[in-house]
Scaffold this active site. Sequence first.
Site, short mmCIF file in Angstrom:
data_model
loop_
_atom_site.label_atom_id
_atom_site.label_comp_id
_atom_site.label_asym_id
_atom_site.label_seq_id
_atom_site.Cartn_x
_atom_site.Cartn_y
_atom_site.Cartn_z
N SER A 35 63.48 -32.75 -111.01
CA SER A 35 64.84 -33.00 -111.49
C SER A 35 65.54 -34.21 -110.90
O SER A 35 66.66 -34.51 -111.29
CB SER A 35 65.71 -31.76 -111.29
OG SER A 35 65.40 -30.80 -112.28
N GLY A 47 64.00 -32.20 -106.60
CA GLY A 47 63.49 -31.45 -107.73
C GLY A 47 62.12 -30.85 -107.50
O GLY A 47 61.46 -31.11 -106.49
#
Length: 411
Positions: free
Chosen positions: A112, A360
């Site tokens: 992410s 992430g």
Amino acid sequence: MVAAVISSPIAASEPRTTRSTNRVRTPRVLRRVGVAALAVTLLAGAAAPATAAARPDRPELQAAIQSIVDQGFAGTQMRVRDQRGEWVGSAGVSKLGEPAKPATYGRFRVGSATKAFTATVALQLVAAGQVGLDTPAADYLPGYGLDRRITVRMLLQHTSGLFNFTGEFYPDRFEPGIPVTGEEWVDNRFHVYPPAELARFALAKPTRFEPGTGWSYANTNYVLIRLLIEKVTGHSYVDEVKRRILWPLKLWGTEAPELWSTEILGPHAHGYYRYEDASGQKQTVDVSRQNPSWLSNGGDMISTTQDLSTFLAALLGGKLLPAPLLAQMLTPYPTSGYGFGLTMMAMGPSCGGTLVAISGFINGYGQLTYSTLDGRKTLSASVTTGDKDVDLIPEGAKAVQKLLKAEFCTG
């Protein structure tokens, strides 16, 4: 799988949700890969010379990354830039069964952290007057039946209330989305998911709450931002990321992959996925090759510790956005710590004050990159999972705590 937002301090190569009610007990397999259900996602000055080598005078940093491997991860690499210069190091193995450590200039899947690149491109369009932050997203994406109360700002900050296509956590249950865990994901890990398909899948589901009335992390928001970027510019999202960020900053080790891409090109550590097969037996599979379109631009990019440090320092140094928009990007939603594509962490005066994080997880790989607000001190690290059962919630938290303490905290 997605950035695991951790709000408390716990988530170009060199040689060429919540609404606060969003807590629910989930199966162990989902907790290992669904780090997105955490409190907030495991989350420039001039670039240091590309030939910098690990220095022998930072034993606390080497000890910190070795402790990550000791907790059951296969390997890790880390890069630190601060007033003492640049330090790089690695621990563990690059590939199971082989002795070589991960290359400190190796590439990896960033999960992410991809959202920070997406948000930056979107805000550049805002700066150019092509997009309005508080304009209904439906004005730019008329064919998706979006609620007109949902603005571009809500998509960037996860306050739209839209269903998360990778699965949604409710107070009393987990509602699956596309296959992202277990044997079903393993068998389908090369499947191609067009962004529009992911968006329509999520938009067909009930929303979590009325737009703007809560916060819940959803990859759907950023897939819609991707589609918006393409609609407004007339170019592919991949081309816009290259033209606006990767090429100007010379991030030669970073890739926004095309839809069909499955490879990590160049030196890289192997990431592994552990799951139970239909007979209940534990299996470990090398998932270095996978099609990350299942996360799309919510988590599909590939990068290096050098490039992520350079990107975050450049962003915070004002090289990519005008100051007013950067300030909005860094303004977190009150209950989440999440701004636009990144997380703000209040650490206290003995630990660098406020830190900015882009971090992430995607099956096989995890990464975290932290910086002080002025971009002068950065830490970027990548981990790979191996053949051990590692619960990313507590073990990832411990690992991040050690790294932050070693680099940012004094006394």
